[in-house]
Design an enzyme around this catalytic site. Structure first.
Site, PDB file in Angstrom:
ATOM      1  N   HIS A 157      -2.421  11.963  -3.712  1.00  0.00           N
ATOM      2  CA  HIS A 157      -3.559  11.668  -4.612  1.00  0.00           C
ATOM      3  C   HIS A 157      -3.212  10.527  -5.584  1.00  0.00           C
ATOM      4  O   HIS A 157      -3.763  10.471  -6.676  1.00  0.00           O
ATOM      5  CB  HIS A 157      -3.973  12.901  -5.427  1.00  0.00           C
ATOM      6  CG  HIS A 157      -4.147  14.132  -4.607  1.00  0.00           C
ATOM      7  ND1 HIS A 157      -5.361  14.528  -4.103  1.00  0.00           N
ATOM      8  CD2 HIS A 157      -3.246  15.055  -4.173  1.00  0.00           C
ATOM      9  CE1 HIS A 157      -5.217  15.652  -3.401  1.00  0.00           C
ATOM     10  NE2 HIS A 157      -3.932  15.982  -3.429  1.00  0.00           N
ATOM     11  N   SER A 278      -2.904 -19.060 -10.059  1.00  0.00           N
ATOM     12  CA  SER A 278      -4.320 -19.144 -10.402  1.00  0.00           C
ATOM     13  C   SER A 278      -4.590 -20.543 -10.924  1.00  0.00           C
ATOM     14  O   SER A 278      -3.746 -21.148 -11.588  1.00  0.00           O
ATOM     15  CB  SER A 278      -4.634 -18.113 -11.493  1.00  0.00           C
ATOM     16  OG  SER A 278      -5.750 -18.523 -12.255  1.00  0.00           O
ATOM     17  N   LYS A 284      -0.328 -16.368 -13.786  1.00  0.00           N
ATOM     18  CA  LYS A 284      -0.606 -15.522 -12.620  1.00  0.00           C
ATOM     19  C   LYS A 284       0.259 -15.810 -11.397  1.00  0.00           C
ATOM     20  O   LYS A 284       0.583 -16.951 -11.087  1.00  0.00           O
ATOM     21  CB  LYS A 284      -2.077 -15.679 -12.191  1.00  0.00           C
ATOM     22  CG  LYS A 284      -3.071 -15.036 -13.117  1.00  0.00           C
ATOM     23  CD  LYS A 284      -2.966 -13.509 -13.201  1.00  0.00           C
ATOM     24  CE  LYS A 284      -3.425 -12.823 -11.939  1.00  0.00           C
ATOM     25  NZ  LYS A 284      -4.888 -12.865 -11.787  1.00  0.00           N
ATOM     26  N   GLU A 291      -3.229  -9.410   0.332  1.00  0.00           N
ATOM     27  CA  GLU A 291      -4.676  -9.248   0.171  1.00  0.00           C
ATOM     28  C   GLU A 291      -5.420  -9.720   1.418  1.00  0.00           C
ATOM     29  O   GLU A 291      -6.390  -9.107   1.853  1.00  0.00           O
ATOM     30  CB  GLU A 291      -5.154 -10.034  -1.057  1.00  0.00           C
ATOM     31  CG  GLU A 291      -4.734  -9.370  -2.356  1.00  0.00           C
ATOM     32  CD  GLU A 291      -5.046 -10.234  -3.571  1.00  0.00           C
ATOM     33  OE1 GLU A 291      -5.710  -9.744  -4.476  1.00  0.00           O
ATOM     34  OE2 GLU A 291      -4.626 -11.409  -3.607  1.00  0.00           O
TER      35      GLU A 291
END
Ligand code: ARG
Length: 473
Positions: A157, A278, A284, A291
């Protein structure tokens, strides 16, 4: 451009927009060597069966070989006017050897030809994808061994559950990819069946020999039904289903790594070479590869759904709708090849932040279950043990301390059976080492698959070599 190869009954030229709409050469040109391989074997069969003369057979072979070498040298231009790879090659054959080229299509339709090309192409590509899966498994095994001493929280979980060896984590993915490998291997009989000889749909009155040509191409079987042979795409759908499972595993892995690479977790760091920045936020470092692996999974599922939908209402036998099988298939193969290759590199370059993982074991009462099991060993029923440890956890939450920080006296106030030996048992770092047998089990499994792959690749490569064609997996 001269007239269509099928132009006999037509009075009007095809509208250019129809020409573009119906053409597939833009994407089916990747089948070029499989198409030539099939034509060489078909020529051989025609001459073996006396349907064409030996001389004609030799000439066709020479022409096809010339086209193959020109393709290898990048000297061939394909034309939309010739619709697909099959007719482009036939047109070229006419150009190089003259009217004898017209005999190549004896007892063969583009319907069994395109099915054949797909079987040949997918057979080759399954081998290259299997190779990449085995490489990924090997890399996981290597990382597992190198990080044998690393322990981290295991989750259910997404809540800290029990301590875990990093190697156990790796074994889970090795096992998933092992199933993927078995899935792909199980496609072999269906993929390695020859549709050639089915012609347009119901064979031919000419004395052909389907078994002979199938043997030349290294097939294990021939389709029993010619109608099925030209319209079956189950083998492509099964491949896309296997590909979807592979990508689902990749996507789960990606999601985990993306999460683990956040500052909140910081369990792993991606190598700079595998990340992007970024354009606005200077600080970043984004996990784009993972992804995209996760994102491309949707694309592969899409291909599966696409082909299932294309097939669901097709009457027998061939329908032009079947031309729509190619882009989803080719796209999926490329996505798998790219993704699996990059994930092997990504994995090898991963930095495992052992200390953060270890620190994370301190909070979350990950040792509560072994504590209960300790009490079972001392004679309590598990439900009772669960209750006792639950009560201790409640006190620890209140005191803001870990279970192992309670004194023996404090523990004994919950249950007299607890003795000093408890501390060794509930130490989060005290979990079993990965047994050598487990590692050996996976190593042998990987080795067996490597042997299977080598044997299959060798026999397929021989067929291409014999035809003088490049075997580019
Ligand atoms: N380009 C076609 C395909 O990919 C080849 C078969 C065409 N056959 C036909 N009778 N139109 O499916």
């Amino acid at each position: 451009m001269s007239k269509k190869l099928w132009g006999g009954r037509f009075k009007k030229k095809m509208h250019p927009i129809v020409e573009r709409y119906t053409a597939s050469i833009m994407f089916d040109k990747v089948l070029v060597f499989e198409d030539i391989l099939g034509s060489l074997a078909h020529t051989n069969m025609l001459s073996h069966c006396g349907i064409i003369t030996k001389k004609e057979g030799e000439l066709l072979k020479k022409g096809l070989e010339k086209i193959a070498s020109l393709v290898s040298e990048n000297k061939i231009k394909f034309f939309i006017e010739d619709e697909d790879i099959h007719m482009n090659i036939e047109r070229l054959l006419h150009k190089y050897i003259g009217p004898t080229a017209g005999k190549l299509h004896t007892a063969r339709s583009r319907n069994d030809q395109v099915a054949l090309d797909l079987h040949l192409y997918l057979r080759k590509k399954i081998l290259s994808i299997l190779d990449l899966l085995v490489l990924l498994q090997n890399n996981f095994l290597k990382i597992a061994e190198e990080n044998e001493d690393v322990i981290l929280p295991g989750y259910t979980h997404l809540q800290r559950a029990q301590p875990l060896r990093f190697s156990q984590y790796c074994f889970a993915y090795i096992s998933m990819f092992a199933r993927d490998i078995e899935n792909l291997k199980s496609l072999w009989p269906a993929v390695n069946t020859s549709p050639l000889g089915a012609c347009a749909l119901s064979g031919t009155i000419l004395p052909t020999n389907k078994e002979y040509v199938a043997k030349l191409l290294g097939f294990d079987a021939v389709y029993a039904s010619s109608l099925d042979a030209v319209s079956d795409r189950d083998f492509v759908i099964s491949f896309l289903a296997a590909a979807s499972l592979i990508m689902m595993h990749i996507s789960r892995l990606s999601e985990e790594w993306i999460l683990w690479s956040t500052q909140e977790f910081n369990f792993i760091s991606f190598d700079d070479a595998f990340c992007t920045g970024s354009s606005m936020m200077p600080q970043k470092k984004n996990p784009d590869v993972a992804e995209l692996g996760r994102g491309k999974t949707g694309r592969v599922y899409g291909s599966l759904i696409s082909l299932l939908s294309i097939m669901k209402s097709l009457p027998l036998a061939y329908n032009k709708d079947l031309q729509e099988d190619k882009e989803p298939l080719f796209d999926t193969i490329k996505t798998l090849e790219d993704t699996l290759s990059i994930y092997s590199l990504l994995l090898s370059s991963l930095k495992i932040n052992k200390e953060t993982m270890k620190k994370a074991l301190e909070k979350g009462f990950l040792n509560a279950t072994v504590f209960a099991e300790y009490l079972v060993k001392k004679g309590l029923a598990f439900r009772q043990a669960h209750e006792v440890v639950g009560q201790m956890v409640a006190v620890c939450i209140h005191k803001e301390c870990a279970l192992e920080l309670l004194t023996l006296k404090e523990m004994q106030s919950f249950c007299k059976l607890i003795k000093n030996d408890v501390y060794r048992v509930i130490s989060p770092l005290c979990i079993e080492k990965t047994s050598k047998r487990t590692i050996q089990f996976y190593r042998e499994k990987i080795k067996k698959n490597q042997q299977w792959l080598t044997q299959k690749s060798k026999s397929i490569k021989k067929i291409y070599d014999h035809a003088g064609l490049p075997f580019i997996p």
